[in-house]
Design a protein around this motif. Sequence first.
Motif, mmCIF file in Angstrom:
data_model
loop_
_atom_site.group_PDB
_atom_site.id
_atom_site.type_symbol
_atom_site.label_atom_id
_atom_site.label_comp_id
_atom_site.label_asym_id
_atom_site.label_seq_id
_atom_site.Cartn_x
_atom_site.Cartn_y
_atom_site.Cartn_z
ATOM 1 N N PRO A 28 0.791 -1.234 0.000
ATOM 2 C CA PRO A 28 0.000 0.000 0.000
ATOM 3 C C PRO A 28 0.823 1.284 0.000
ATOM 4 C CG PRO A 28 0.085 -0.885 2.214
ATOM 5 C CD PRO A 28 0.797 -1.886 1.330
ATOM 6 N N THR A 29 2.144 1.184 0.102
ATOM 7 C CA THR A 29 2.948 2.404 0.172
ATOM 8 C C THR A 29 3.876 2.597 -1.032
ATOM 9 O OG1 THR A 29 4.658 1.266 1.465
ATOM 10 C CG2 THR A 29 2.915 2.426 2.689
ATOM 11 N N THR A 30 4.127 1.539 -1.770
ATOM 12 C CA THR A 30 4.943 1.643 -2.976
ATOM 13 C C THR A 30 4.079 1.307 -4.181
ATOM 14 O OG1 THR A 30 6.942 1.008 -1.773
ATOM 15 C CG2 THR A 30 7.000 0.835 -4.164
ATOM 16 N N HIS A 31 4.010 2.244 -5.121
ATOM 17 C CA HIS A 31 3.112 2.113 -6.268
ATOM 18 C C HIS A 31 3.922 2.040 -7.552
ATOM 19 C CE1 HIS A 31 0.846 3.792 -2.974
ATOM 20 N NE2 HIS A 31 -0.282 3.443 -3.579
ATOM 21 N N VAL A 32 3.705 0.983 -8.302
ATOM 22 C CA VAL A 32 4.410 0.787 -9.565
ATOM 23 C C VAL A 32 3.384 0.742 -10.692
ATOM 24 C CG1 VAL A 32 5.838 -0.782 -10.915
ATOM 25 C CG2 VAL A 32 6.357 -0.384 -8.514
ATOM 26 N N PHE A 33 3.573 1.648 -11.646
ATOM 27 C CA PHE A 33 2.680 1.728 -12.802
ATOM 28 C C PHE A 33 3.364 1.062 -13.996
ATOM 29 C CE2 PHE A 33 1.659 5.246 -10.042
ATOM 30 C CZ PHE A 33 0.278 5.281 -10.039
ATOM 31 N N VAL A 34 2.602 0.278 -14.733
ATOM 32 C CA VAL A 34 3.141 -0.383 -15.917
ATOM 33 C C VAL A 34 2.105 -0.307 -17.034
ATOM 34 C CG1 VAL A 34 2.353 -2.651 -15.131
ATOM 35 C CG2 VAL A 34 4.199 -2.496 -16.793
ATOM 36 N N GLN A 35 2.549 0.039 -18.241
ATOM 37 C CA GLN A 35 1.636 0.218 -19.374
ATOM 38 C C GLN A 35 1.550 -1.025 -20.263
ATOM 39 O OE1 GLN A 35 2.009 3.886 -21.607
ATOM 40 N NE2 GLN A 35 2.971 4.920 -19.884
ATOM 41 N N GLN A 36 2.656 -1.452 -20.812
ATOM 42 C CA GLN A 36 2.630 -2.593 -21.734
ATOM 43 C C GLN A 36 2.622 -3.890 -20.938
ATOM 44 O OE1 GLN A 36 2.114 -1.979 -24.873
ATOM 45 N NE2 GLN A 36 2.303 0.211 -24.534
ATOM 46 N N TYR A 37 1.454 -4.156 -20.326
ATOM 47 C CA TYR A 37 1.390 -5.283 -19.403
ATOM 48 C C TYR A 37 0.423 -6.342 -19.929
ATOM 49 C CZ TYR A 37 2.142 -7.437 -14.821
ATOM 50 O OH TYR A 37 2.511 -8.294 -13.812
ATOM 51 N N ARG A 38 -0.260 -7.001 -19.044
ATOM 52 C CA ARG A 38 -0.992 -8.211 -19.432
ATOM 53 C C ARG A 38 -2.096 -7.940 -20.456
ATOM 54 N NH1 ARG A 38 -2.363 -13.047 -15.180
ATOM 55 N NH2 ARG A 38 -3.759 -14.256 -16.504
ATOM 56 N N CYS A 39 -2.860 -6.886 -20.265
ATOM 57 C CA CYS A 39 -3.914 -6.548 -21.219
ATOM 58 C C CYS A 39 -3.324 -6.229 -22.586
ATOM 59 C CB CYS A 39 -4.742 -5.376 -20.697
ATOM 60 S SG CYS A 39 -6.088 -4.880 -21.793
ATOM 61 N N ALA A 40 -2.248 -5.451 -22.597
ATOM 62 C CA ALA A 40 -1.602 -5.078 -23.856
ATOM 63 C C ALA A 40 -0.981 -6.291 -24.541
ATOM 64 C CB ALA A 40 -0.547 -4.010 -23.605
ATOM 65 N N LEU A 41 -0.422 -7.204 -23.756
ATOM 66 C CA LEU A 41 0.162 -8.413 -24.333
ATOM 67 C C LEU A 41 -0.906 -9.275 -24.990
ATOM 68 C CD1 LEU A 41 2.659 -9.328 -21.470
ATOM 69 C CD2 LEU A 41 3.257 -8.473 -23.744
ATOM 70 N N LEU A 42 -2.070 -9.385 -24.350
ATOM 71 C CA LEU A 42 -3.170 -10.144 -24.942
ATOM 72 C C LEU A 42 -3.678 -9.461 -26.206
ATOM 73 C CD1 LEU A 42 -5.148 -12.451 -24.984
ATOM 74 C CD2 LEU A 42 -6.532 -11.250 -23.265
ATOM 75 N N ALA A 43 -3.752 -8.132 -26.167
ATOM 76 C CA ALA A 43 -4.177 -7.387 -27.360
ATOM 77 C C ALA A 43 -3.205 -7.621 -28.509
ATOM 78 C CB ALA A 43 -4.284 -5.898 -27.041
ATOM 79 N N ARG A 44 -1.910 -7.720 -28.210
ATOM 80 C CA ARG A 44 -0.909 -8.020 -29.241
ATOM 81 C C ARG A 44 -1.204 -9.368 -29.899
ATOM 82 N NH1 ARG A 44 4.455 -6.056 -29.478
ATOM 83 N NH2 ARG A 44 5.111 -8.194 -29.901
#
Length: 225
Positions: A82-98
Motif C-alpha cells: 500500500p505504500t509503494t506504487h508501480v505503474f506499468v503500461q505494456q502489461y498483461r492486457c496489452a500483451l493479450l491485445a498483441r
Amino acid sequence: MLIEVCGPDGSGKSTLVDGLRARVREAGHVAYERTLRSESRNLLEIVQQQSHGFSPREFELAVLLDAVSQSTGELTKYVRNPTTHVFVQQYRCALLARLLRRGLAGHGELLALLDHVTVPDLSVRLLVSDFTCMARIRGRRKGDGLLARPSPATEMRALVQAFDDAAERLPYPQVDLDAELPADELLDLAWKHLAPYSSWASNSPKESSVQPRSRQAPVPPSGPS
C-alpha cells in the motif's frame, strides 16, 4: 501496489501515469513506472536482419517469456504493497491485445504463458475512439511510426478493437475510464479509484461513481505481502 494502465497508442496512458505518479508522491509515498522490455525479441530482430527468419509466433513467444520473467521477478514484490506504487503500461492486457491483433490468440501455449504474468492489483483501461487516437498521434511533435504505414487509420481501428476484445478475455476485473475526457478530469477519476488501495484512503476523495467493468470489483489490499 501494481497498477496496470492499458489502452491503444494515443489513449493518454503516459499522461495519466505521469499525473498519478505526481499525486502519489505529493501524498508522501513512493511511485515508479516500470516498462516490460524484451531483450529476447530484440536479439531475434538482430539475427533476422542476417537473413535468419523467425515466425510471428516465435517473436511473441520471446516477448511473453521475458514478460513472465520480469513480472514474477521484479514486479511481484510490489503486489498488495500500500505504500509503494508501480505503474506499468505494456502489461498483461496489452500483451493479450498483441496476440489478438496478430491472430495468435488461438495458440494455447502462448496464452498459458500469459497466465503466468503476475495479476495487477488494479487494472485501468482507457476507453477512446480510433479517431481521437489518430488525432492525438498526428499532434505529437515526434509523430509516430504508425503514421508511416500504408493504412494507419485501418490499423488504429484494429488496435482499438484488439484492446476491447482483450478486456473481455482477461481473468481479472478492470476499471474502464473515458479517455475522451480532458486530462485533468480523467486524472481525478483515476485517482479516486486508486485511493481505496492506498494507505492514505481515509484522506482521499470519496470513491468515484464509475464502476469496474466486471462481475466483481477488485478488493483493496490489507497490507504488504
